[in-house]
Design a protein around this motif. Structure first.
Motif, PDB file in Angstrom:
ATOM      1  N   ARG A  43       9.148   8.502  55.932  1.00  0.00           N
ATOM      2  CA  ARG A  43       8.644   7.173  56.309  1.00  0.00           C
ATOM      3  C   ARG A  43       7.162   7.060  55.962  1.00  0.00           C
ATOM      4  O   ARG A  43       6.368   7.977  56.215  1.00  0.00           O
ATOM      5  CB  ARG A  43       8.856   6.943  57.801  1.00  0.00           C
ATOM      6  CG  ARG A  43       8.330   5.585  58.272  1.00  0.00           C
ATOM      7  CD  ARG A  43       8.754   5.293  59.682  1.00  0.00           C
ATOM      8  NE  ARG A  43       8.194   4.021  60.146  1.00  0.00           N
ATOM      9  CZ  ARG A  43       8.644   3.349  61.191  1.00  0.00           C
ATOM     10  NH1 ARG A  43       9.670   3.816  61.890  1.00  0.00           N
ATOM     11  NH2 ARG A  43       8.082   2.201  61.546  1.00  0.00           N
ATOM     12  N   TRP A  44       6.802   5.904  55.385  1.00  0.00           N
ATOM     13  CA  TRP A  44       5.409   5.679  55.044  1.00  0.00           C
ATOM     14  C   TRP A  44       4.672   4.996  56.185  1.00  0.00           C
ATOM     15  O   TRP A  44       5.178   4.056  56.802  1.00  0.00           O
ATOM     16  CB  TRP A  44       5.286   4.799  53.802  1.00  0.00           C
ATOM     17  CG  TRP A  44       3.848   4.521  53.437  1.00  0.00           C
ATOM     18  CD1 TRP A  44       2.987   5.350  52.789  1.00  0.00           C
ATOM     19  CD2 TRP A  44       3.110   3.327  53.742  1.00  0.00           C
ATOM     20  NE1 TRP A  44       1.758   4.751  52.669  1.00  0.00           N
ATOM     21  CE2 TRP A  44       1.805   3.510  53.236  1.00  0.00           C
ATOM     22  CE3 TRP A  44       3.430   2.130  54.385  1.00  0.00           C
ATOM     23  CZ2 TRP A  44       0.822   2.532  53.349  1.00  0.00           C
ATOM     24  CZ3 TRP A  44       2.449   1.151  54.507  1.00  0.00           C
ATOM     25  CH2 TRP A  44       1.162   1.359  53.993  1.00  0.00           C
ATOM     26  N   VAL A  45       3.459   5.502  56.449  1.00  0.00           N
ATOM     27  CA  VAL A  45       2.512   4.840  57.334  1.00  0.00           C
ATOM     28  C   VAL A  45       1.188   4.778  56.596  1.00  0.00           C
ATOM     29  O   VAL A  45       0.948   5.564  55.667  1.00  0.00           O
ATOM     30  CB  VAL A  45       2.355   5.591  58.684  1.00  0.00           C
ATOM     31  CG1 VAL A  45       3.655   5.571  59.469  1.00  0.00           C
ATOM     32  CG2 VAL A  45       1.882   7.018  58.456  1.00  0.00           C
ATOM     33  N   PRO A  46       0.310   3.861  56.936  1.00  0.00           N
ATOM     34  CA  PRO A  46      -0.940   3.714  56.176  1.00  0.00           C
ATOM     35  C   PRO A  46      -1.762   4.997  56.121  1.00  0.00           C
ATOM     36  O   PRO A  46      -1.835   5.763  57.080  1.00  0.00           O
ATOM     37  CB  PRO A  46      -1.678   2.610  56.945  1.00  0.00           C
ATOM     38  CG  PRO A  46      -0.588   1.812  57.582  1.00  0.00           C
ATOM     39  CD  PRO A  46       0.470   2.809  57.953  1.00  0.00           C
ATOM     40  N   ASP A  47      -2.358   5.227  54.939  1.00  0.00           N
ATOM     41  CA  ASP A  47      -3.306   6.321  54.719  1.00  0.00           C
ATOM     42  C   ASP A  47      -2.708   7.702  54.972  1.00  0.00           C
ATOM     43  O   ASP A  47      -3.347   8.574  55.575  1.00  0.00           O
ATOM     44  CB  ASP A  47      -4.564   6.132  55.584  1.00  0.00           C
ATOM     45  CG  ASP A  47      -5.265   4.816  55.287  1.00  0.00           C
ATOM     46  OD1 ASP A  47      -5.337   4.448  54.100  1.00  0.00           O
ATOM     47  OD2 ASP A  47      -5.711   4.154  56.241  1.00  0.00           O
ATOM     48  N   LEU A  48      -1.487   7.913  54.510  1.00  0.00           N
ATOM     49  CA  LEU A  48      -0.868   9.233  54.637  1.00  0.00           C
ATOM     50  C   LEU A  48      -1.666  10.266  53.845  1.00  0.00           C
ATOM     51  O   LEU A  48      -1.915  10.075  52.653  1.00  0.00           O
ATOM     52  CB  LEU A  48       0.570   9.199  54.112  1.00  0.00           C
ATOM     53  CG  LEU A  48       1.691   8.892  55.089  1.00  0.00           C
ATOM     54  CD1 LEU A  48       3.021   8.897  54.353  1.00  0.00           C
ATOM     55  CD2 LEU A  48       1.727   9.887  56.228  1.00  0.00           C
ATOM     56  N   VAL A  86      -1.591   5.642  45.602  1.00  0.00           N
ATOM     57  CA  VAL A  86      -0.226   5.381  46.065  1.00  0.00           C
ATOM     58  C   VAL A  86      -0.258   4.691  47.420  1.00  0.00           C
ATOM     59  O   VAL A  86       0.474   3.727  47.667  1.00  0.00           O
ATOM     60  CB  VAL A  86       0.589   6.689  46.129  1.00  0.00           C
ATOM     61  CG1 VAL A  86       1.981   6.420  46.691  1.00  0.00           C
ATOM     62  CG2 VAL A  86       0.692   7.320  44.756  1.00  0.00           C
ATOM     63  N   ASN A  87      -1.102   5.176  48.328  1.00  0.00           N
ATOM     64  CA  ASN A  87      -1.234   4.521  49.631  1.00  0.00           C
ATOM     65  C   ASN A  87      -1.655   3.064  49.479  1.00  0.00           C
ATOM     66  O   ASN A  87      -1.161   2.183  50.199  1.00  0.00           O
ATOM     67  CB  ASN A  87      -2.259   5.268  50.489  1.00  0.00           C
ATOM     68  CG  ASN A  87      -1.637   6.416  51.266  1.00  0.00           C
ATOM     69  OD1 ASN A  87      -0.553   6.298  51.823  1.00  0.00           O
ATOM     70  ND2 ASN A  87      -2.330   7.550  51.294  1.00  0.00           N
ATOM     71  N   ALA A  88      -2.560   2.801  48.531  1.00  0.00           N
ATOM     72  CA  ALA A  88      -3.036   1.433  48.336  1.00  0.00           C
ATOM     73  C   ALA A  88      -1.904   0.527  47.843  1.00  0.00           C
ATOM     74  O   ALA A  88      -1.752  -0.608  48.325  1.00  0.00           O
ATOM     75  CB  ALA A  88      -4.193   1.424  47.335  1.00  0.00           C
ATOM     76  N   VAL A  89      -1.106   1.022  46.902  1.00  0.00           N
ATOM     77  CA  VAL A  89       0.001   0.206  46.389  1.00  0.00           C
ATOM     78  C   VAL A  89       1.048  -0.020  47.479  1.00  0.00           C
ATOM     79  O   VAL A  89       1.580  -1.123  47.632  1.00  0.00           O
ATOM     80  CB  VAL A  89       0.636   0.869  45.151  1.00  0.00           C
ATOM     81  CG1 VAL A  89       1.859   0.071  44.694  1.00  0.00           C
ATOM     82  CG2 VAL A  89      -0.368   0.961  44.018  1.00  0.00           C
TER      83      VAL A  89
END
Length: 226
Positions: A166-171, A178-181
């Motif tokens: 699962r993605w959360v901001p600023d991993l 990649v986080n920015a996109v």
């Protein structure tokens, strides 16, 4: 072997092209009834337009409302059929058409084909999702049979499902780009901008990762070289 055409069947298209005008006509017929009911309430906004609709509840006025509703429904039906995903499966390639967009995936580039919910997914040799689109009747045996008969590597589920996180901001595990996109893509999903979300998924894949969605929650994994 003859090509297989997947997507809306002829019967589906008939139902859409006939059902939408009928629904639109019924909506036009029901507007004066709804207007009369609303005007019977102690207070209601837009009284002027509602009184106009009430007066159109018979004769040529009602016929005009029904006709306008039917024409609107027909237009929506034609647009729905035009935008619905159409997939042609041939021995050497898969052709995916949606609206004016056309993509071709060559057989030699395909590593796996499977269905994820209502989405048809095609992975290439680097595990990129070169196709991830909603397909009508995606879970039917007809879809699986079409790919198997043409020799494509059909699998029952995503072979890389266990790699997703699962993605959360600023991993910290992901590069900043990649986080920015993914952050921009999260906003696109919230705004229900499917075209932007698909374009940003392609950008993520150019950076060496891929993403799939559970609702509006993004899950990512690295690409797997093969």
């Amino acid at each position: 072997m003859a090509d297989h055409e997947l997507g809306l069947t002829r019967g589906d298209r008939v139902v859409v092209l006939a059902g939408f005008p009928v629904a639109g006509g019924l909506l036009g017929w029901g507007l004066p009834i709804a207007a009369r009911w609303l005007l019977s309430l102690p207070w209601v906004p837009f009284g002027g337009p509602l009184r106009l609709l009430r007066h159109l509840g018979s004769g040529w006025g009602l016929a005009a409302l029904v006709g306008a509703g039917a024409l609107l429904g027909l237009g929506l039906g034609v647009a729905a059929v035009h935008e619905a995903l159409r997939v042609t499966v041939a021995d050497g390639e898969i052709v995916v058409v949606s609206g004016e967009t056309r993509r071709t995936v060559h057989r030699r580039d395909v590593e796996a084909v499977f269905v994820d919910g209502k989405m048809l997914v095609v992975l290439d040799r680097q595990s990129r999702q070169v196709v991830r689109d909603r397909l009508d009747n995606a879970g039917s045996a007809r879809v699986e049979r079409a790919f198997r008969e043409h020799g494509y590597p059909w699998v029952g589920q995503d072979p890389y499902a266990e790699l997703y996180r699962r993605w959360v901001p600023d991993l910290p595990e992901l590069p900043g780009a990649v986080n920015a996109v993914l952050a921009a893509r999260a906003k696109a999903l919230e705004n229900k901008s499917t075209a932007d979300a698909d374009e940003l998924r392609d950008e993520v894949q150019k950076l060496g990762f891929t993403v799939r969605d559970v609702g509006v929650v993004q899950h990512w994994r690295p690409l797997v070289q093969s």
